[in-house]
Design an enzyme around this catalytic site. Structure first.
Site: not given
Ligand code: NDP
Length: 291
Positions: A54, A101, A124
């Site tokens: 990422k 994460q 997200d």
């Protein structure tokens, strides 16, 4: 005849090139780059490698990303306080996007942590506000993997309207949002969607009807050739490590002989997830700056 390969890696690279230009325009207008904060807890090897991918993608497209690493012992309250400070829009150079994460250690209340992310910074797309907006057909920030799968379908010209789509897996982060996208009105949607899970008996009875079959389960080789309608599009979200190799939920070798399209693992949905994270970060930056 062998299926067309849905090359997510190549599509993600094309999307990144387009994003570079959009990010450049944004940065010129606002006199700063979009900013992404990534919170990484503990020492899970896979999480570290996802975060690395990422960060590299952010660098390539011109997004200013910062990784905040925390020890496994961090508490829910500490994580929430950190998210609140990162989410403070009154900072001189605020973060536009915040990503936590997953998975978090077992002692952490993952739901409470994800709920603390301000919805407009929720790159997200896991916050209940974003889930609700997607549910109502007015998406704001959509979970990256689901969005990536829809983009792969659109890019390949696979028809969705009026087609039967079967999604195996009902998680909040992949299966459910993907089912919502495919069932939504408009381009890349209008499918008749069936959502399967571990309590669904006789998966084949459903999968054999699918024009579009998506596996998001985490069971290596769950989907075999005898479960696939000839000519169907088969998209494999699964990432499983078997004998130190990455494999999906679909038995690629046999299914490619039956399917019309198939996505590989690795090189399919994975890179698209990262590309959509970059797209969502720019989208979040636009949402907050009003440009
Ligand atoms: P979850 O474990 O949260 O969900 C798995 C789903 O599969 C559940 O709904 C479960 O049912 C269902 N399931 C489990 N076993 C079976 C079975 N035998 N038959 C039918 N359904 C079953 O996983 P995620 O959604 O987070 O991830 C799914 C896979 O996708 C994993 O391999 C993960 O690593 C991968 N992944 C890949 C990404 C990418 O970028 N390529 C991104 C995110 C995930 P139930 O609800 O009843 O338990």
């Amino acid at each position: 005849m062998s299926a067309c390969i849905l090359d997510g890696k190549a599509l993600a690279a094309r999307i990144e090139v387009a994003l570079q230009e959009e990010v450049r325009l944004f940065s010129n207008t606002l006199m700063r780059s979009p900013r992404l904060a990534v919170i990484l807890v503990g020492a899970v090897a896979a999480s570290h490698s996802y975060v690395k991918a990422k960060s590299s993608a952010a660098k390539r497209v011109g997004i200013d990303s910062r990784v905040i690493e925390l020890p496994t012992e961090v508490t829910t309250a500490e994580l929430i306080r950190l998210i609140e400070s990162l989410g403070d829009s009154t900072q001189q150079i605020p973060f536009d996007g915040i990503l936590v994460q997953l998975p978090l250690p077992a002692h952490v209340d993952t739901r409470a942590v994800l709920d603390a992310v301000p919805p407009k910074k929720d790159v997200d797309g896991f916050h209940p506000e974003n889930a609700g907006l997607l549910f109502q057909g007015r998406p704001q920030l959509v979970p990256c993997t689901a969005l990536g799968v829809q983009k792969m379908i659109l890019d390949a010209g696979i028809p969705t309207a009026g087609r039967r789509a079967v999604v195996i897996g009902r998680s909040d982060i992949v299966g459910k949002p993907l089912a919502m996208l495919l069932a939504s009105r408009g381009l890349g949607g209008d499918s008749t969607v069936t959502l399967l899970h571990s309590r669904s008996p006789n998966l084949s009875a459903f999968t054999l009807q699918a024009d579009i079959l998506i596996a998001a389960v985490g069971v290596p080789g769950l989907v075999t050739a005898d479960m696939v309608q000839p000519g169907a599009a088969v998209i494999d979200v699964g990432i499983n490590r078997v004998d130190s190799q990455l494999v999906g939920d679909v038995d690629f070798i046999s299914v490619r002989e039956v399917a019309g399209w198939i996505s590989p693992v690795p090189g399919g949905v994975g890179p698209m997830t990262v590309a959509m994270l970059m797209s969502n970060t720019l989208q979040a930056a636009r949402l907050q700056s009003g440009i």
